[in-house]
Structure formats: structure tokens, C-alpha cells
Design an enzyme around this catalytic site. Structure first.
Site, PDB file in Angstrom:
ATOM      1  CE1 TYR A 146      -3.518  -2.600   0.791  1.00  0.00           C
ATOM      2  CE2 TYR A 146      -4.602  -0.483   0.915  1.00  0.00           C
ATOM      3  CZ  TYR A 146      -4.668  -1.836   0.776  1.00  0.00           C
ATOM      4  OH  TYR A 146      -5.876  -2.437   0.621  1.00  0.00           O
ATOM      5  CG  ASP A 182      -7.948  -3.841   2.343  1.00  0.00           C
ATOM      6  OD1 ASP A 182      -8.985  -3.459   2.898  1.00  0.00           O
ATOM      7  OD2 ASP A 182      -7.649  -3.532   1.179  1.00  0.00           O
ATOM      8  CG  ASP A 219      -2.628 -19.530   3.091  1.00  0.00           C
ATOM      9  OD1 ASP A 219      -1.972 -19.137   4.072  1.00  0.00           O
ATOM     10  OD2 ASP A 219      -2.232 -20.422   2.332  1.00  0.00           O
ATOM     11  CE  LYS A 242       0.671 -17.126   1.417  1.00  0.00           C
ATOM     12  NZ  LYS A 242       0.137 -18.435   1.625  1.00  0.00           N
TER      13      LYS A 242
END
Ligand code: NAD
Length: 415
Positions: free
Chosen positions: A159, A303, A279, A226
């Protein structure tokens, strides 16, 4: 959010929510940004409800003096600028602001004003509480098991806005540099984006999340990352998160592997720090939502995850949010400007109203905040809802955005 007060009594016997902010005057000046699209409709509804709640809670002793700060399409129409300097100054001067959603064109045009505001004002923590409101239809069987607060890092990650278009001179230079100096081959026609994640920004976000869990007497903080794939960015976020817990909250936290386990649940009188791969976390929040309380995560994961969680408790129209730094706080709905519904007086104003509740709590005006929450809950549980909820309910009474606000104000006065 209100119901935590009943559920989580702090260790010192008080509740974190009863701590008033002594620096707040009886008539604070608060800038508001109306927003684009559905912004004017939901802001008008929200303002009426917040003013009524403050009046009901404190009579003449307290009131908010709103001042308009321009941003987005209205600012461009009136000043030729999307984000005038005066708006940033007003927020910095008053320390607290509330805003409707601002439109950002996809793949072209201006950069997101929302992201720009967060970066310029260093509003590093995006805080999104997600819990179910009684009576709201949900796609899951037990939405009441969802009661989490997401702390999303707000200033870094993909971002940060460091990206170059495919085949631009900048992208070509970076590709050449990668090839010549780093031994990395990238397709020549690639667009490029850079994902910076710093130790200091990751640590301050996690510190805030752990402090929140301690203040609210919540059992766990989960670092969502992640790091199995992006080891030096997302993996480092996890590592720095554990580091903060150990260095700054050593006596008050315990890592999951060292906490006791009973019937598959960790049990501790300390805040349990755990981590999950992003995930897998999407699966966990559907299958075992009650095992998670506070989530600390980088920008992009946060987000996605906060929108998915919002859907679990009934949709984006209900989820509140705050962007908080060390000197300023800007409260805003989680959803966007929904241009399709602009000016139709149909959008759901609850998300912005609940963001207003977070703002009242930030001021230390707990009574006004919980009055609004109660009145919203009463209104929805009586089946009075806007179109987005009505279409999911067999017996709901569909009302306009302004009518919903009136129904909430009526219940505020009745309570
Ligand atoms: P969106 O959240 O505006 O709308 C998606 C859909 O969700 C809408 O079509 C509508 O069906 C529903 N919805 C959203 N808010 C609702 C409400 N209050 N009541 C009822 N239904 C509601 O998402 P989008 O279409 O992806 O984005 C539209 C614009 O908003 C884009 O320009 C985007 O960049 C911007 N945006 C702004 C913010 C922000 O200001 N913080 C956040 C997200 C998106």
C-alpha cells in the site's frame, strides 16, 4: 465496543472503557469529512445520531462542535484540490476527525486519498472491531462467535504506493538494476510494486495490539502473516511481533507453544501470543472464530481479512473502523463510497455510526457511545433496516438511510 464492557472486566477490577480522557473539553471541535458517493447520506444520518446521543447522555454539559474539512470530489469542486492543506491542518490541530468514504479510481487517476491521509498523519494502526449485532442476518451459522478486533498496519506494505507502470522508464530502470546488480530476472514488460515492511512500523503496530488486549482483558493476540512465502517481509513481521511481546510485555504475555492446553484450547492468565499464516487464518475465522480475539497483521492481509470478517457478521455496511497514530485519530467506515447508491438515501449508515461510537470512546464519552450501540441494536432487532439487510431478511421493514437514523434517535430518547 460496548458489549466488551460487560464481558471483559479488567484485572484491576475496573473496565478499560470507564477510563475517561481528561484532556477532552466539554465542547470539543471535531472536523468531519463528508465523503464521496454515499458519504453525504451516511454522514448526515451519523451526525444526527451522535449529537442526539451526546445530548441524551450529558444534557447541556457536553456537545460536539463539528467543522467541515474538505476532501475528495467536493474539495476538488470547491478548491481545485483533492486534499487541501487546511484539511490536514484541521485534523492535526484537533487530533480527532471522522470521515465518510472517498472514491479512488482503479488503475488510473489520483492515488487513494485514504491511504495518503493515513501516511501523512502517520495513522499507523487501522483498528476494526468485528462483532455480531443481534438480529442482523449472516451467511454463517454462529455469527455471535465472532468477536475480534483487527489491528492492521496502515502505512507500509504494498500500500506504500511505490509502484511503476509496465514498460515505463522507471520500471525499465529498476528491471535493469535487478538484472545487472541483483542477479534477478523479471519479464521486461512487468509492472513493479515494492513492499516495504520496517521493524519499527511492525513493532509499534503489534505493541498497540498487545496493549489493547491487556487493557480490555482479552485472552490472545494473533500475528497473521504470509511468512512462509515472503520470508523477509511477512516473516519478519511475525518475528518482530514476538520480539515486542517478549521485550516489552514479557511478564504479561506467553507464546502459544508454552501455554497450557485444555481440550484443544490454550489456557493462560497471560495474553497468549500466537501466529497464523494468512490463508489458513481465513479458514480459522470461519471454523473457530471464538479462538481469536485481537489480530495484528500487515496492511494487505488486514484489508482482506477485515472485509471477510465483516461479511461473517452481516456485511460491510455494519463494520466500523479507526485509523490511529500517536497524535491523531481519524474514524471511518470500513466500506467505500458505493457510487451506485450515491444520493439515493438508501445506504446503511451503521458502519459510520459505529465508527462514531469508537470516536466517542476515544474521547472517553463511554455513556454516549454505549447509548448509540444499544439504540442501533434495538432498531435492527426490531427489523428496521436499510436495503442491504432487508434483502437478506424474511420479515425486515426496509427504510431509507435517513429513516433509519430517525428510528435510532427515537430509541435513544426512549432509552
Ligand atoms: P464499496 O464498499 O464502496 O461498495 C461495494 C458494495 O458494497 C456496494 O456496491 C454496496 O452493494 C455495498 N455497500 C458498501 N457500503 C454500503 C453501505 N453503507 N450500505 C449498503 N451497502 C453498502 O466498495 P467498492 O465498490 O470496491 O469501492 C467504491 C469506491 O470506494 C472506490 O473508489 C474505492 O476506492 C473506495 N473505497 C474507499 C474506502 C475509504 O474511503 N476508506 C474504502 C474502500 C473503498
Amino acid at each position: 465496543m460496548g458489549t466488551k464492557e460487560e464481558r471483559h472486566t479488567a484485572k484491576d477490577g475496573t473496565t478499560a472503557r470507564t477510563k475517561a480522557n481528561p484532556g477532552v473539553p466539554g465542547t470539543p471541535v471535531i472536523p468531519f469529512i463528508e465523503g464521496d458517493g454515499i458519504g453525504p447520506d451516511i454522514w448526515a444520518a451519523c451526525r444526527r445520531v451522535l449529537d442526539a446521543a451526546v445530548h441524551v447522555a450529558y444534557g447541556e454539559k457536553r456537545t460536539i462542535r463539528w467543522i467541515e474539512a474538505l476532501a475528495g470530489e467536493k474539495a476538488f469542486r470547491e478548491t481545485g484540490q483533492w486534499l487541501p492543506e487546511g484539511t490536514l491542518q484541521a485534523i492535526m490541530d484537533h487530533g480527532v476527525a471522522i470521515k465518510g468514504p472517498l472514491t479512488t479510481p482503479v488503475g488510473k487517476g489520483i492515488r487513494s486519498l485514504n491511504v495518503t491521509l493515513r501516511q501523512i498523519l502517520d495513522l499507523y494502526a487501522c483498528i476494526r472491531p468485528i462483532r455480531h449485532i443481534r438480529g442482523v442476518p449472516s451467511p454463517v451459522k454462529h455469527p455471535e462467535r465472532v468477536n475480534m478486533v483487527v489491528f492492521r498496519e496502515n502505512t507500509e506494505d504494498v500500500y506504500a504506493g511505490i509502484e511503476w507502470g509496465a514498460e515505463s522508464p522507471e520500471a525499465q530502470r529498476v528491471i535493469a538494476f535487478l538484472e545487472d546488480h541483483m542477479g534477478v530476472r523479471v519479464h521486461k514488460d512487468s509492472a513493479l510494486g515494492i513492499k516495504p515492511m520496517s521493524r519499527q512500523a511492525s513493532r509499534r503496530l503489534v505493541r498497540r495490539a498487545i496493549q489493547y488486549a491487556l487493557d480490555q482483558n482479552l485472552p490472545s493476540v494473533t500475528l497473521v502473516h504470509k511468512g512462509n512465502i515472503m520470508k523477509h517481509t511477512e516473516g519478519a513481521f511475525m518475528k518482530w511481533g514476538y520480539e515486542v511481546a517478549r521485550e516489552q510485555f514479557g511478564g504479561q504475555t506467553v507464546v502459544e507453544s508454552e501455554a497450557q492446553e485444555q481440550r484443544g484450547e490454550t489456557v493462560s492468565d497471560k495474553v497468549v501470543i500466537k501466529d497464523r499464516i494468512a490463508d489458513m487464518m481465513f479458514q480459522q475465522v470461519l471454523l473457530r472464530p471464538d479462538a481469536y480475539h485481537v489480530i495484528a497483521t500487515p496492511n494487505l492481509n488486514g484489508d482482506y481479512l477485515s472485509d471477510a470478517l465483516a461479511a461473517q457478521v452481516g456485511g460491510l455496511g455494519l463494520a466500523p473502523g479507526a485509523n490511529i497514530g500517536d497524535t491523531c485519530a481519524v474514524f471511518e467506515a470500513t466500506h467505500g463510497s458505493a457510487p451506485k447508491y450515491a444520493g439515493k438515501d438508501t445506504a446503511n449508515p451503521v458502519s459510520l455510526m459505529l465508527s462514531g461510537v469508537m470516536m466517542l470512546e476515544h474521547l472517553g464519552w463511554m455513556e454516549a457511545g454505549s447509548t448509540v450501540e444499544r439504540a442501533i441494536e434495538e432498531t435492527i432487532s426490531e427489523g428496521i433496516v436499510t436495503y442491504d439487510l432487508a434483502r437478506q431478511m424474511s420479515k425486515g421493514q426496509e427504510v431509507r438511510c435517513s429513516e433509519f437514523a430517525q428510528a435510532v434517535v427515537d430509541r435513544l430518547h426512549g432509552s
